[in-house]
Design a protein around this motif. Sequence first.
Motif, PDB file in Angstrom:
ATOM      1  N   ARG A  40     -12.587   8.527  -2.357  1.00 10.18           N
ATOM      2  CA  ARG A  40     -11.882   7.308  -2.753  1.00 10.18           C
ATOM      3  C   ARG A  40     -11.624   6.388  -1.556  1.00 10.18           C
ATOM      4  O   ARG A  40     -11.179   6.828  -0.510  1.00 10.18           O
ATOM      5  CB  ARG A  40     -10.546   7.675  -3.400  1.00 10.18           C
ATOM      6  CG  ARG A  40      -9.757   6.495  -3.937  1.00 10.18           C
ATOM      7  CD  ARG A  40      -8.344   6.917  -4.323  1.00 10.18           C
ATOM      8  NE  ARG A  40      -7.427   6.845  -3.200  1.00 10.18           N
ATOM      9  CZ  ARG A  40      -6.716   7.876  -2.741  1.00 10.18           C
ATOM     10  NH1 ARG A  40      -6.852   9.074  -3.281  1.00 10.18           N
ATOM     11  NH2 ARG A  40      -5.877   7.708  -1.734  1.00 10.18           N
ATOM     12  N   GLY A  46      -7.813  -1.455  -5.548  1.00 10.25           N
ATOM     13  CA  GLY A  46      -7.972  -1.449  -4.096  1.00 10.25           C
ATOM     14  C   GLY A  46      -8.265  -2.834  -3.535  1.00 10.25           C
ATOM     15  O   GLY A  46      -8.161  -3.851  -4.227  1.00 10.25           O
ATOM     16  N   THR A  47      -8.656  -2.853  -2.258  1.00 12.91           N
ATOM     17  CA  THR A  47      -8.852  -4.114  -1.560  1.00 12.91           C
ATOM     18  C   THR A  47     -10.102  -4.066  -0.692  1.00 12.91           C
ATOM     19  O   THR A  47     -10.375  -3.055  -0.042  1.00 12.91           O
ATOM     20  CB  THR A  47      -7.639  -4.433  -0.649  1.00 12.91           C
ATOM     21  OG1 THR A  47      -6.443  -4.395  -1.422  1.00 12.91           O
ATOM     22  CG2 THR A  47      -7.781  -5.808  -0.012  1.00 12.91           C
ATOM     23  N   PHE A  94       0.821  -1.196   0.000  1.00  4.97           N
ATOM     24  CA  PHE A  94       0.000   0.000   0.000  1.00  4.97           C
ATOM     25  C   PHE A  94       0.863   1.258   0.000  1.00  4.97           C
ATOM     26  O   PHE A  94       1.938   1.298   0.582  1.00  4.97           O
ATOM     27  CB  PHE A  94      -0.895   0.022   1.239  1.00  4.97           C
ATOM     28  CG  PHE A  94      -1.994  -0.992   1.201  1.00  4.97           C
ATOM     29  CD1 PHE A  94      -2.893  -1.016   0.157  1.00  4.97           C
ATOM     30  CD2 PHE A  94      -2.138  -1.918   2.216  1.00  4.97           C
ATOM     31  CE1 PHE A  94      -3.920  -1.936   0.114  1.00  4.97           C
ATOM     32  CE2 PHE A  94      -3.155  -2.840   2.179  1.00  4.97           C
ATOM     33  CZ  PHE A  94      -4.047  -2.858   1.128  1.00  4.97           C
ATOM     34  N   CYS A 136      -8.969   4.500   4.047  1.00 10.18           N
ATOM     35  CA  CYS A 136      -9.492   3.240   4.565  1.00 10.18           C
ATOM     36  C   CYS A 136     -10.847   3.453   5.231  1.00 10.18           C
ATOM     37  O   CYS A 136     -11.080   4.482   5.869  1.00 10.18           O
ATOM     38  CB  CYS A 136      -8.531   2.638   5.596  1.00 10.18           C
ATOM     39  SG  CYS A 136      -6.820   2.541   5.051  1.00 10.18           S
ATOM     40  N   ILE A 170      -9.600  -5.035  -8.299  1.00  7.45           N
ATOM     41  CA  ILE A 170      -9.878  -4.963  -6.860  1.00  7.45           C
ATOM     42  C   ILE A 170      -9.807  -6.362  -6.268  1.00  7.45           C
ATOM     43  O   ILE A 170     -10.480  -7.286  -6.734  1.00  7.45           O
ATOM     44  CB  ILE A 170     -11.260  -4.334  -6.594  1.00  7.45           C
ATOM     45  CG1 ILE A 170     -11.271  -2.881  -7.076  1.00  7.45           C
ATOM     46  CG2 ILE A 170     -11.624  -4.414  -5.113  1.00  7.45           C
ATOM     47  CD1 ILE A 170     -12.629  -2.218  -7.026  1.00  7.45           C
ATOM     48  N   LEU A 199     -14.787   2.714  -4.588  1.00  6.24           N
ATOM     49  CA  LEU A 199     -13.596   1.886  -4.418  1.00  6.24           C
ATOM     50  C   LEU A 199     -12.569   2.222  -5.488  1.00  6.24           C
ATOM     51  O   LEU A 199     -12.886   2.328  -6.676  1.00  6.24           O
ATOM     52  CB  LEU A 199     -13.955   0.406  -4.502  1.00  6.24           C
ATOM     53  CG  LEU A 199     -14.821  -0.164  -3.374  1.00  6.24           C
ATOM     54  CD1 LEU A 199     -15.231  -1.599  -3.711  1.00  6.24           C
ATOM     55  CD2 LEU A 199     -14.079  -0.119  -2.053  1.00  6.24           C
ATOM     56  N   ARG A 218      -3.137   6.220   2.353  1.00  5.83           N
ATOM     57  CA  ARG A 218      -4.220   5.361   1.892  1.00  5.83           C
ATOM     58  C   ARG A 218      -5.522   5.794   2.561  1.00  5.83           C
ATOM     59  O   ARG A 218      -5.550   6.221   3.696  1.00  5.83           O
ATOM     60  CB  ARG A 218      -3.862   3.926   2.279  1.00  5.83           C
ATOM     61  CG  ARG A 218      -4.826   2.856   1.901  1.00  5.83           C
ATOM     62  CD  ARG A 218      -4.260   1.485   2.255  1.00  5.83           C
ATOM     63  NE  ARG A 218      -3.635   1.500   3.558  1.00  5.83           N
ATOM     64  CZ  ARG A 218      -3.291   0.396   4.213  1.00  5.83           C
ATOM     65  NH1 ARG A 218      -3.521  -0.778   3.679  1.00  5.83           N
ATOM     66  NH2 ARG A 218      -2.717   0.458   5.382  1.00  5.83           N
ATOM     67  N   ASP A 246      -9.421   3.065  -0.671  1.00  2.00           N
ATOM     68  CA  ASP A 246      -8.391   2.115  -1.096  1.00  2.00           C
ATOM     69  C   ASP A 246      -8.529   0.774  -0.385  1.00  2.00           C
ATOM     70  O   ASP A 246      -8.177  -0.268  -0.944  1.00  2.00           O
ATOM     71  CB  ASP A 246      -6.994   2.688  -0.809  1.00  2.00           C
ATOM     72  CG  ASP A 246      -6.761   4.002  -1.524  1.00  2.00           C
ATOM     73  OD1 ASP A 246      -6.773   4.004  -2.762  1.00  2.00           O
ATOM     74  OD2 ASP A 246      -6.580   5.030  -0.845  1.00  2.00           O
ATOM     75  N   LEU A 247      -9.004   0.806   0.846  1.00  3.42           N
ATOM     76  CA  LEU A 247      -9.174  -0.414   1.636  1.00  3.42           C
ATOM     77  C   LEU A 247     -10.496  -0.354   2.378  1.00  3.42           C
ATOM     78  O   LEU A 247     -10.739   0.577   3.148  1.00  3.42           O
ATOM     79  CB  LEU A 247      -8.029  -0.567   2.644  1.00  3.42           C
ATOM     80  CG  LEU A 247      -8.179  -1.686   3.686  1.00  3.42           C
ATOM     81  CD1 LEU A 247      -8.223  -3.053   3.007  1.00  3.42           C
ATOM     82  CD2 LEU A 247      -7.050  -1.630   4.711  1.00  3.42           C
TER      83      LEU A 247
END
Length: 237
Positions: free
Chosen positions: A85, A136-137, A3, A9, A182, A132, A7, A87-88
């Motif tokens: 946005r 990303g995750t 990462f 989250c 993703i 997402l 980030r 990312d996680l």
Amino acid sequence: MPFDTDRHCLVTGANRGLGLEFTRQLLARGDRVVAACRQPGRAHALNQLVGEHPGRLHVLPLDVAEPKSHAELARELPLVLDGGRIDLLLNNAGVLHSGERFGKVDPAILDHSLHVNATGPFLLTQALAPLLADGGTVANLSSELGSIAGKDAFRTPSYAISKAAQNMATALLARALAERGITVLAFHPGWVRTGMGGGKAPVEPAEAAADMLATLDRADASLSGRFVDRKGEPMAW
């Protein structure tokens, strides 16, 4: 893939247990975090962290079992995160009703467990999909109790059924989001010493969260749609 710094989250069920520990560790890494829970006004530990990390932690309301709450969160996120946005996404919120016995399983409890543990995270991820980040995750907190292959006794049926359903939701989401790069995976965190896991559990929340974040650091498409333990080793479906 590792990462980047800064980030964005989102952690659900962030007011206690693993959710709170994920929030602490993500902030320590320098990430920006939205910590979601049902009653932010009562989330004293989270609100203390807000003061310690000004501008990097926002606490927002979310009832994961209510689709209307998902939509409200999706509207709020762009106001607190640049562009909204994510990312996680850590789908951590969950519920376990103990003391169930065959012949006396309450339909309302089974229904509630499914809404919180399975359909809730699935529908929340669907609602937040436009936010997402590509690449990303999404990490779903599952349990070995949801493993059909590993079932050797009748216990916690509402929890076990809902976690098995959540595992299927993970596999489906991985397919749906694959074209955007993703990664979606389901974690068995271990038997963790939280309000849900109880005081006899051998794993501290800090250890479990650190192991899962380390696994996410190296996660790539090969883990998407998989059910793994906190160190990334395969779990039986």
